[in-house]
Enzyme design. Structure first.
Site, mmCIF file in Angstrom:
data_model
loop_
_atom_site.group_PDB
_atom_site.id
_atom_site.type_symbol
_atom_site.label_atom_id
_atom_site.label_comp_id
_atom_site.label_asym_id
_atom_site.label_seq_id
_atom_site.Cartn_x
_atom_site.Cartn_y
_atom_site.Cartn_z
ATOM 1 N N TYR A 133 26.436 149.199 19.760
ATOM 2 C CA TYR A 133 26.072 148.054 18.924
ATOM 3 C C TYR A 133 26.518 146.762 19.608
ATOM 4 O O TYR A 133 27.402 146.764 20.458
ATOM 5 C CB TYR A 133 26.733 148.170 17.545
ATOM 6 N N TYR A 151 32.393 155.664 12.815
ATOM 7 C CA TYR A 151 31.606 155.401 14.030
ATOM 8 C C TYR A 151 32.129 156.265 15.171
ATOM 9 O O TYR A 151 33.313 156.205 15.511
ATOM 10 C CB TYR A 151 31.695 153.920 14.383
ATOM 11 N N ASN A 155 31.902 156.148 18.326
ATOM 12 C CA ASN A 155 32.502 155.491 19.485
ATOM 13 C C ASN A 155 33.843 154.838 19.166
ATOM 14 O O ASN A 155 34.465 154.265 20.061
ATOM 15 C CB ASN A 155 31.544 154.469 20.107
ATOM 16 N N TYR A 156 34.272 154.932 17.903
ATOM 17 C CA TYR A 156 35.660 154.617 17.562
ATOM 18 C C TYR A 156 36.345 155.946 17.232
ATOM 19 O O TYR A 156 36.749 156.185 16.099
ATOM 20 C CB TYR A 156 35.754 153.673 16.352
ATOM 21 N N ARG A 157 36.417 156.816 18.225
ATOM 22 C CA ARG A 157 36.975 158.153 18.018
ATOM 23 C C ARG A 157 38.273 158.090 17.223
ATOM 24 O O ARG A 157 39.127 157.238 17.471
ATOM 25 C CB ARG A 157 37.272 158.806 19.366
#
Length: 540
Positions: free
Chosen positions: A187, A469, A471-473
């Site tokens: 994003y 999200y 990609n925010y593990r």
């Protein structure tokens, strides 16, 4: 080119004999690489072990979360930095043959360090793609082929080099490696106009679990769907993306306006929730929220900074803001008219006089000890809820929240167009961060704080599932066990990241990587073959 299949049996026999006499994992790996490679290559020069003077520099070069570089964190047996696509192929083949677990790193931004640390499996190696960073921009075709080790900032620069009216809608942080970035969605400040980076992928090339390089046609639409938002390192090693370039105007306007609690921040933030997802799609206004000292005093307040990019000039921006968000009281002197590439630097936090060439350095401006979490919000948080949030932020040393607005084009994609499901009805996404110094000495205190904050936010976040999200593990949501991933256990976090798309991702994983070659603490699990339905086994 790899050796022909007719020789495979004799090659494997020879290889097994030679490896049996070898002294170390590294030597075995190099012998295997040389054996399966189509030409002699100086593989030792691309392998870094803890004995190499440069090992620590290479390991730390792109790692963002210092929590996973402390002495107690697991370290790889060695790091392999392939120079060609075929090197990545043989790395996959040899890791399978030797039973070595591999991790893949493009930019090192994984929030839980999963691209360079394995908490569940040892020994492991890192395949670091940082030397695979070619970018080929084709303005006539409105497209570009970009290699996985390039940073998104380098991609932006190479587009700008060819055209001042083309861009790409991806990350705000310019040191993100495009391999992992786009696999999670990607994003950025043009998402409300053009969607995600993953929404604008035309083709890809990856190495699959058999060591074959597949493009979109060869991999098929199921796998092509899965890699655009299904999270990194579950289906193969991404080598290249072909991306669609988007039009940007000659003039882009940016601004940052900060309001503290003493300047009605609570009421303005509350209003932002009602406005930002519905405002003109050329306008992206995120809110950066953190404590700050009041003047020179030790007393602290909360500041809310409205950090924005508008695809157009100041005159139209002021008109949009006057009609939709007068509460912010934006003035002409707050606004800076610039180019798209300079707006990228502005949003990334660079000073206004920074030359675009800084993007070619691919260096991160953010390296910290931190823990992060995420939420998606579908109903405005009431002022009472915001006040409780402020009190909790004031109780932590160095917290940070970033609220990113959705709406616009993001609402026009269906939840299943790609695996990234956070679409229509999402007002904004929250990123929570706690940052600290002194390594693992203070980690527990800050991690406990952010977990309590996350619990406080439960009533205000999305529900059934509470979305997150990828990609925010966040390993708090659940973890796989060593190569024995339970589908049932994985649904705990899989549904939060992917909602109903998780089941389709599992089916695709089972088809393309049934042996779970590509795995990590939150990789997509394959189903045991015995549990598959008869109709699923054909995958037709």
């Amino acid at each position: 080119m790899l050796p022909p299949r007719s020789h495979l049996a004799s090659l494997i026999l020879l290889l097994s004999v030679s490896l049996a006499a070898s002294a170390s994992l590294e030597e075995n790996f190099v012998q295997c690489l040389s054996f399966y490679s189509d030409k002699a290559a100086p593989f030792y020069a691309s392998i870094y072990t803890p004995k190499n003077a440069s090992f620590t520099n290479i390991l730390e070069s792109s790692a963002q979360n210092l929590r996973y570089l402390v002495p107690s964190a697991p370290k790889p047996e060695f790091i392999f930095t392939p120079l060609t696509d075929s090197h990545v192929q043989v790395a996959v083949i040899c890791s399978k043959k030797l039973g070595i677990h591999l991790r893949v790193r493009s930019g090192g931004h994984d929030y839980e360090g999963l691209s360079y640390v394995s908490e569940v499996e040892a020994p492991f190696i890192i395949v670091d793609l940082s030397k695979l960073r070619a970018i080929d921009v084709d303005i006539k075709d409105d497209s570009a082929w970009i290699q996985a080790g390039a940073t998104i900032g380098e991609v932006y620069y190479r587009i700008y080099e060819k055209s001042s009216v083309h861009g790409f809608p991806a990350g705000l942080c310019t040191s993100l490696g495009v391999g992992g970035h786009i696999t999670g969605g990607a994003y950025g400040s043009m998402m409300r106009k053009y969607g995600l980076g993953a929404d604008n992928v035309l083709d890809a090339k990856l190495v699959d679990a058999n060591g074959q390089i597949l493009d979109r046609e060869a991999m098929g639409e199921d796998l092509f769907w899965a890699i655009r938002g299904g999270g990194g390192a579950s289906f193969g090693i991404l080598l290249w993306w072909k991306i669609r370039l988007v039009p940007v105007p000659e003039t882009v306007t940016v601004f940052t306006v900060t309001k503290s609690l003493e300047q009605d921040a609570t009421k303005i933030v509350h209003r932002w929730q009602e406005v930002a997802p519905y405002i003109d799609e050329d306008l992206f206004i995120r809110v950066i929220i953190q404590p700050a000292n009041v003047g020179n005093k030790t007393e602290r307040t909360i500041t809310t900074s409205y950090n924005a990019q508008f695809l157009g000039g100041t005159d139209r921006l002021l008109q949009v803001m006057k009609e939709s968000f007068p509460e912010l009281d934006l003035t002409r002197k707050d606004c800076l008219e610039t180019s798209w590439i300079k707006s990228v630097l502005y949003i990334a936090g660079y000073p206004n006089d920074t030359p675009p060439e800084v993007l070619l350095q691919g260096k991160s401006t953010f390296k910290n000890y931190f823990k992060a979490k995420s939420d998606f919000v579908r109903e405005p948080i009431p002022e009472m809820g915001l006040q409780g949030l402020w009190q909790r932020l004031l109780g932590e040393d160095s917290p940070l929240m970033i609220w990113n607005p959705y709406g616009g084009m993001m609402s026009k994609f269906s939840e299943s167009d790609i695996p990234f499901p956070h679409r229509n009805g999402t007002l904004y996404k929250i990123q929570y961060l706690s940052l600290w110094q002194n390594g693992d000495k203070n980690a527990t205190k800050h991690i406990d704080w952010i977990r309590k904050l996350y619990n406080y936010m439960t009533p205000y976040a999305s529900k059934f599932p509470r979305e997150a999200y990828v990609n925010y593990r966040d390993l708090d949501l659940g973890m796989n066990k060593k190569n024995s991933t339970s589908y049932i256990q994985a649904t705990s976090w899989g549904n939060m990241y992917f909602k109903d798309n998780f089941n389709r991702l599992v089916k695709i994983k089972t088809k393309v990587d049934p042996d779970n070659v590509f795995r990590h603490e939150q990789s997509i699990p394959p189903l045991p073959v015995s549990s598959m339905k008869p109709e699923d086994k054909t995958w037709e």
